[in-house]
Design an enzyme around this catalytic site. Structure first.
Site, mmCIF file in Angstrom:
data_model
loop_
_atom_site.group_PDB
_atom_site.id
_atom_site.type_symbol
_atom_site.label_atom_id
_atom_site.label_comp_id
_atom_site.label_asym_id
_atom_site.label_seq_id
_atom_site.Cartn_x
_atom_site.Cartn_y
_atom_site.Cartn_z
ATOM 1 C CB CYS A 67 -7.207 -28.004 54.918
ATOM 2 S SG CYS A 67 -6.291 -27.107 53.637
ATOM 3 C CE LYS A 101 -0.385 -31.218 47.310
ATOM 4 N NZ LYS A 101 -1.362 -30.917 48.275
ATOM 5 C CG HIS A 147 9.521 -26.795 45.743
ATOM 6 N ND1 HIS A 147 8.652 -26.174 44.884
ATOM 7 C CD2 HIS A 147 8.915 -26.790 46.965
ATOM 8 C CE1 HIS A 147 7.568 -25.823 45.542
ATOM 9 N NE2 HIS A 147 7.697 -26.167 46.809
ATOM 10 C CB CYS A 152 -4.222 -22.288 54.777
ATOM 11 S SG CYS A 152 -4.714 -23.613 53.681
ATOM 12 C CB CYS A 190 -5.920 -24.815 57.663
ATOM 13 S SG CYS A 190 -4.600 -25.695 56.786
ATOM 14 C CG HIS A 202 9.397 -22.180 46.215
ATOM 15 N ND1 HIS A 202 9.970 -23.253 46.833
ATOM 16 C CD2 HIS A 202 8.289 -21.872 46.935
ATOM 17 C CE1 HIS A 202 9.249 -23.597 47.889
ATOM 18 N NE2 HIS A 202 8.223 -22.776 47.977
ATOM 19 C CE LYS A 261 11.534 -31.957 54.169
ATOM 20 N NZ LYS A 261 11.525 -31.016 55.274
ATOM 21 C CG HIS A 291 -2.174 -27.745 53.871
ATOM 22 N ND1 HIS A 291 -2.830 -26.560 53.627
ATOM 23 C CD2 HIS A 291 -0.874 -27.543 53.542
ATOM 24 C CE1 HIS A 291 -1.964 -25.659 53.177
ATOM 25 N NE2 HIS A 291 -0.783 -26.231 53.110
#
Ligand code: MSP
Length: 650
Positions: free
Chosen positions: A142, A293, A17, A128, A125, A20, A296, A145
Site C-alpha cells: 500500500c 512524514k 494532531h 485504508c 489494506c 486533523h 508516531k 501505509h
C-alpha cells in the site's frame, strides 16, 4: 444561501494532531466566512469508531471497543474549543440514530437491487480499511501505509458501484467546481477511465463483530466506509429531519488520502440512495514535519494542544492557514511558525493596531473624529480603493478555499497602512493647528481601516478579531456584521469611543526561545518594510510586544560579597530559578549581610557582561533618587508578596 460544511470523521485509533486540526480549522474558518456572507450555515465534525483497526486498538489496551472509542472520541471533542473551532454538531458512528440510518439506507439500496451477494478475493489494506486494486499497489505494498495488504477471499455483499460510473464521469466533467483543486479532479477522472469495480460492503461476523449489522443478513456487519460516509446524512437528520434541507449546500473537506472514498464511493452511494449530489469536495495536501512524514514511530507528531499553549490559538490558526497552499503538501516547523508570529502578527498587524490606537488616544481623545472632506487626498482615495479591492479579492479566495491568498491580500493592505502612518506622520500634523482637519482625516482613515481588518480577520482568528472589535468599540456591531453591508469603506461612525485594550499577540510560551536582536531581525527584511514598521514608534513609544522582549524575573539573593578594588560593586549569587552570578552597583547602599534572602527583580535575558573580571549574567533593578544636593540613593525593587524565585514579572 445554505451551507453545510463537514470534515472527515476521524478514526479513534489516534489522538488529534495538526493534520486533523488543519482540516477542522479550515472547515471552521469557512463556516465563519459563509456566516459573514449571510449564509445559514451548519458545520459538522465527529469520530469514526467501527472497524477492524479500532477493534484491534481496543484489544491492545485490554478494553471493550466501546469504552476505548468513548475515551478517544471525547479527546477529539475537547480539542476543538481550544482551537476556537465551534462545530454545530459532533457525530459519532456509534450513535444510535446513526446505526438506524445506516441500516435503513442499506435496506433501501438492497431493495432497489443495488446490493448483491458474491465471492471476492483481493488485497485488503487494514490502514485504508479497503481493498486496493492491482494498479494502486507499489511493489506489492500500500503506497500510504507501506504495508503488504492481506490476501482475502470470502463471500460478501457488494454495492453495484459500476452501474453509476457513466453518470459520475458526466457529473465531474460538467461541474468543474465539484472536486477542487483541479489536480484532484484530474486524478479522479483518470481513475474513472478504467472500469469501476463494485464495492465490497460487508465483513462476515466470524472475522469482525465491531460494526453495524446488515439489516438483511445478521451474519455480516457493514464495511467501515459505507458506515462512515453516511455520517454526513445522519448528522442533518436524514431522511426528513428539520435540518435535512442543509443537504442542498453540502461541502466536504478532506485530505488527499481519502479522495477515492469521497470522490467515487460516496457520489455513487448518494445516487443509489436517490439524493442529489453534494455541492463541492475540497481536497487538501498533507502536513509533514520538518520535511518528514509525521508518524508516531518517528516521534514527530505535533499536538494542537501543545501548540496553542505555547503560541496561542490565533497564531496557530493563522500559521496553518497562511503557510499551506491549499491542495499542496506543506512542512511544519516551529521556526516557520515563530517567524510568521513575529513578522506577520506581532510586527505587521499588532504594531499597526497599537500605533493607530495610541495616536487616536493621544490626538483624538480615543474618539473617532469626523473626516474632513476638504482634506482628503489622492493617496487617501487610493487607500480606500485598495481596502475595497482587498475585501473583494479576499471573498473570492476564501470562497475557493485559497486561504493563503486571502491572507496575502489582507497583508498587502496592512503594509499600505503602515506606510500611510509614516508618510502622514500624525505626530507632526498635531504640532500645527492649521492641520487639525487633515489630522482628523488621517485618524479617521486609520480607524475605519482597522474596522475592516477586524471584519475580514474574524473567520481566521476569531479571538484576536474580537479583541480588535472591543478596542474599536464595535464588539456587538462586528459580531453581527455582514460582509455585503459592512465590507466597504467609510462605515466607521464618527464619535465611536475606542479602548486601547490588551495586546493582540502577546508572547506566550512555556520555554522562551532566544529572540533575534533588533539588528538581526531587520536584516532579513526589505528596506521598504523596515521603514514601514519601525521597531520603535516615532514618538519614542514601544509596543507591548517590544516590552515583552525584556525578561523580568524574581531572583532570590543567596550570597553577597564585596569585590576587591571596586567600592561600588557587590558580587551576588541569585536563584532565578537556576543559580547565576550578578554584579550590582549597590555596595554604597546595601551591606552584603542585609541582602541575603531578599527577593529582587532582575533582567534575566541581558547579554552577559564582564565587570572587574566577573561575568554578570543579568541586572538587578533598583530605583534611584537624587536629592537637591546631588546625593544619590538606591532602593532595590522587590516583590510585595511571597513568590517563587524565577517567577516572570510582567
Ligand atoms: N475515518 C476516516 C474518514 C471517514 S470520513 C467519512 C479517516 N480518518 S482519519 O482519522 O485517518 O482522518 C483522515 C483525515 O485527517 C485526512 O483526510 C485529513 O483531513 C486529516 N489528516 C490526517 N493526517 C494529516 C496530515 N498529515 N496532514 C493533513 N491532514 C491530515 O480517514
Amino acid at each position: 444561501m445554505t451551507t453545510y460544511i463537514t470534515t472527515p470523521i476521524y478514526y479513534v485509533n489516534a489522538m488529534p494532531h495538526i493534520g486533523h486540526a488543519y482540516t477542522t480549522i479550515i472547515a471552521d474558518t469557512y463556516a465563519r466566512f459563509r456566516r459573514l456572507c449571510g449564509d445559514d450555515v451548519r458545520f459538522q465534525t465527529g469520530t469514526d469508531e467501527h472497524g477492524e483497526k479500532i477493534a484491534q486498538a481496543a484489544e491492545k489496551e485490554g478494553v471493550e471497543p466501546r469504552e476505548y472509542a468513548d475515551r478517544i472520541s471525547a479527546l477529539f471533542c475537547q480539542t476543538w474549543p481550544d482551537l476556537d473551532i465551534a462545530p454545530d454538531y459532533f457525530i459519532r458512528t456509534t450513535d444510535a440514530d446513526h446505526v438506524k440510518v445506516v441500516q435503513d439506507i442499506l435496506q433501501k439500496v438492497y431493495d432497489r437491487g443495488d446490493i448483491y451477494f458474491s465471492e471476492y478475493s483481493g488485497h485488503y489494506c487494514k490502514g485504508c480499511e479497503r481493498f486496493l486494486t492491482e494498479k494502486e499497489l507499489k511493489e506489492g505494498k500500500c503506497p500510504d501505509h507501506l504495508t503488504v495488504p492481506e490476501e482475502i477471499s470470502e463471500q460478501n455483499y457488494f454495492f453495484r458501484m459500476s452501474k453509476y460510473q457513466d453518470w459520475l464521469i458526466e457529473h465531474v466533467e460538467s461541474n468543474p467546481e465539484y472536486i477542487t483543486p483541479e489536480r484532484y479532479r484530474n486524478e479522479v477522472l483518470s481513475f474513472l477511465r478504467e472500469p469501476l469495480e463494485d464495492l465490497c460492503i460487508s465483513r462476515p461476523c466470524s472475522r469482525l463483530t465491531w460494526g453495524i449489522p446488515l439489516p438483511f443478513d445478521e451474519n455480516f456487519v457493514t464495511y467501515v466506509w459505507f458506515d462512515a460516509l453516511i455520517n454526513y446524512l445522519t448528522g442533518i437528520g436524514y431522511p426528513d429531519g428539520s435540518c435535512f434541507d442543509y443537504w442542498a449546500g453540502a461541502e466536504h473537506v478532506i485530505a488527499k488520502d481519502i479522495l477515492k472514498p469521497h470522490a467515487i464511493y460516496w457520489p455513487t452511494m448518494i445516487r443509489a440512495i436517490g439524493l442529489p449530489p453534494y455541492r463541492r469536495l475540497h481536497v487538501h495536501g498533507y502536513w509533514n514535519v520538518d520535511e518528514t512524514k509525521m508518524s508516531k514511530s518517528l516521534g514527530n507528531v505535533i499536538r494542537p494542544h501543545d501548540l496553542v499553549e505555547e503560541y496561542g490559538v490565533d497564531t496557530v490558526r493563522y500559521f496553518l492557514l497562511r503557510e499551506m497552499s491549499f491542495g499542496r503538501d506543506s512542512s511544519f516547523s516551529t521556526e516557520a511558525l515563530e517567524a510568521r508570529r513575529d513578522s506577520d502578527l506581532a510586527n505587521d498587524v499588532g504594531n499597526l493596531f497599537s500605533r493607530a490606537l495610541t495616536m487616536l488616544a493621544k490626538y483624538a481623545d480615543s474618539t473617532v473624529p469626523a473626516l474632513d472632506k476638504d482634506t482628503v487626498t489622492e493617496e487617501d482615495r487610493v487607500l480606500a480603493d485598495a481596502l475595497e479591492k482587498m475585501v473583494a479579492d479576499y471573498s473570492v479566495a476564501m470562497n475557493s478555499f485559497e486561504f493563503h491568498k486571502a491572507l496575502q491580500s489582507i497583508w498587502e493592505v496592512i503594509g499600505m497602512l503602515n506606510r500611510f502612518i509614516v508618510t502622514n506622520a500624525p505626530w507632526e500634523l498635531a504640532k500645527d493647528s492649521d492641520q487639525a482637519g487633515r489630522l482628523n482625516t488621517v485618524l479617521y482613515f486609520l480607524a475605519d481601516s482597522l474596522r475592516l481588518l477586524a471584519l475580514v480577520l474574524r473567520p481566521v482568528m476569531p479571538s484576536a478579531a474580537e479583541k480588535m472589535a472591543a478596542a474599536l468599540g464595535l464588539k456587538k456591531e462586528l459580531a453581527a456584521a455582514k460582509l455585503d453591508d459592512e465590507g466597504c469603506w467609510g462605515k466607521m461612525q464618527a464619535g465611536t469611543v475606542l479602548h486601547q485594550g490588551e495586546a493582540l499577540f502577546p508572547r506566550l510560551g512555556k520555554k522562551k526561545k532566544e529572540q533575534p536582536n533588533k539588528q538581526e531581525k531587520g536584516q532579513g527584511k526589505k528596506a521598504e518594510e523596515q521603514a514601514v514598521a519601525p521597531e520603535v514608534d516615532m514618538e519614542g513609544l514601544i509596543t507591548f510586544e517590544q516590552f515583552g522582549e525584556v525578561e523580568l524575573r524574581v531572583a532570590e539573593i543567596v550570597t553577597a560579597e564585596k569585590i576587591k578594588k571596586a567600592n561600588k560593586l557587590l558580587k551576588l549569587t541569585v536563584k532565578a530559578p537556576e543559580e547565576r552570578t550578578l554584579v550590582a552597583g549597590i555596595a554604597k547602599h546595601y551591606s552584603p549581610e542585609e541582602l541575603v534572602g531578599k527577593k529582587v527583580i532582575i533582567v534575566a535575558n541581558l547579554k552577559p557582561a564582564k565587570l572587574m573580571g566577573i561575568t554578570s549574567q543579568g541586572m538587578v533593578l533598583a530605583a534611584k533618587e537624587i536629592d537637591a544636593d546631588g546625593n544619590e540613593r538606591l532602593v532595590l525593587s522587590t516583590v510585595a508578596g511571597d513568590i517563587a524565585p524565577g517567577s516572570r514579572v510582567a
